[in-house]
Structure formats: C-alpha cells, structure tokens
Design a protein around this motif. Structure first.
Motif, PDB file in Angstrom:
ATOM      1  N   GLY A  40       0.797  -1.219   0.000  1.00  0.00           N
ATOM      2  CA  GLY A  40       0.000   0.000   0.000  1.00  0.00           C
ATOM      3  C   GLY A  40       0.827   1.265   0.000  1.00  0.00           C
ATOM      4  N   ASP A  41       2.154   1.130  -0.150  1.00  0.00           N
ATOM      5  CA  ASP A  41       3.025   2.307  -0.145  1.00  0.00           C
ATOM      6  C   ASP A  41       2.801   3.150  -1.398  1.00  0.00           C
ATOM      7  N   GLN A  42       2.701   4.476  -1.197  1.00  0.00           N
ATOM      8  CA  GLN A  42       2.551   5.423  -2.309  1.00  0.00           C
ATOM      9  C   GLN A  42       3.627   6.478  -2.167  1.00  0.00           C
ATOM     10  N   GLY A  63       3.258   5.584   3.475  1.00  0.00           N
ATOM     11  CA  GLY A  63       3.596   4.171   3.391  1.00  0.00           C
ATOM     12  C   GLY A  63       4.100   3.660   4.715  1.00  0.00           C
ATOM     13  N   CYS A  64       4.616   2.449   4.692  1.00  0.00           N
ATOM     14  CA  CYS A  64       5.114   1.829   5.915  1.00  0.00           C
ATOM     15  C   CYS A  64       6.457   2.459   6.314  1.00  0.00           C
ATOM     16  N   ALA A  65       6.926   2.074   7.482  1.00  0.00           N
ATOM     17  CA  ALA A  65       8.172   2.644   8.008  1.00  0.00           C
ATOM     18  C   ALA A  65       9.348   2.399   7.077  1.00  0.00           C
ATOM     19  N   LYS A 123      10.363  -4.788  -1.694  1.00  0.00           N
ATOM     20  CA  LYS A 123       9.650  -3.846  -2.561  1.00  0.00           C
ATOM     21  C   LYS A 123       9.370  -2.525  -1.856  1.00  0.00           C
ATOM     22  N   CYS A 124       9.179  -2.601  -0.541  1.00  0.00           N
ATOM     23  CA  CYS A 124       8.989  -1.366   0.229  1.00  0.00           C
ATOM     24  C   CYS A 124      10.253  -0.513   0.156  1.00  0.00           C
ATOM     25  N   ALA A 125      11.405  -1.175   0.257  1.00  0.00           N
ATOM     26  CA  ALA A 125      12.680  -0.459   0.282  1.00  0.00           C
ATOM     27  C   ALA A 125      13.084   0.050  -1.094  1.00  0.00           C
TER      28      ALA A 125
END
Ligand code: ZN
Length: 147
Positions: A40-42, A63-65, A123-125
C-alpha cells in the motif's frame, strides 16, 4: 551483531518519524509517482537536475516505516550527486537489499540491508528507487508499480 541491528533499526525509525526532504519541489525538472500494491506504499519523487547534478530532491507520500525511511535515506544520499553516481548507488542498493553482497560503498543506506531477509519488504525499500529511475527516464506520467 545485535547491537548493530538495533542501531540500524534506530536509524530507520528515526527517518520514519522525521523524514528528510519530505517536500514537493516547485522547481522540479523530473517527477514520478510510485505504488507498491503489496503493502500500500505510495510515493511521489521530485528532482531538480541541472548540468547532470541533482541540485535538490524531495518526496511525498504515505507508506510503511521501511518505505518512508528508505525514501528519506535515498534523498539524503543523492543530493548534490552526479547522475552517474546516482545510477551506481541505485545498482548497489538493489544488490544490497536483494541479498547480494554489500560493496561497502553505500554509507547510511547500508542500514536497509536487513530487508533482504524479508522478501515482501524488499519492494517497500526499493519503491522509491524505482520511482526515482522512472522520473529520471523522462518523468513518465504513468504510475510506477513494483508488480
Ligand atoms: Zn511497505
């Protein structure tokens, strides 16, 4: 080793709480949006590039941390860098977080090496970096997605 992991986590939490360069750049020469549907990161990344050098860089998003800290650390690392160095850091960072060896040239970005143990977090990073790449490749209006 645990102390080091704790230190790394502290840096990540700090950048999440107080993201650096969290701003829209009115004079941006390049920008792109990115989305990581898995988490869900934007993000929107803004760049002001002059004479092949990143004069200024900023980002906005939610987004997340990990995604926020990664974007914050990326903007710190890339400000005032030439584009060749930007690409070198991008390749090095991608190797680091996908489990490749660190070349020890990434400075503070190394704190995100731990995500290589959590494939869903990679993918977040990397979202901010893929978005940066899209911005540099012509400021495509399309939303970049990690899928
Ligand atoms: Zn995330």
């Amino acid at each position: 080793m645990n102390e080091l992991a704790d230190l790394y986590q502290e840096v990540i939490l700090d950048h999440n709480r107080q993201p650096r360069n969290f701003k829209r750049l009115p004079g941006a020469t390049h920008e792109a949006k990115g989305h990581n549907p898995l988490c869900g990161d934007q993000i929107t990344v803004y760049l002001q590039v002059e004479d092949g050098v990143v004069r200024d860089i900023g980002f906005e998003g939610a987004g997340c941390a990990i995604s926020t800290a990664s974007a914050s650390l990326m903007t710190e690392a890339l400000k005032a860098q030439g584009l060749a160095e930007v690409h070198r850091l991008f390749e090095g960072f991608r190797e680091l977080v996908t489990g490749g060896q660190s070349r020890g040239e990434l400075g503070k970005l190394e704190v995100l090496g731990g995500v290589s143990e959590y494939p869903a977090r990679v993918k977040c990073a990397t979202l901010c970096w893929h978005t940066l790449n899209a911005a540099l490749e012509g400021g495509a209006k399309d939303v970049v997605t990690t899928e």
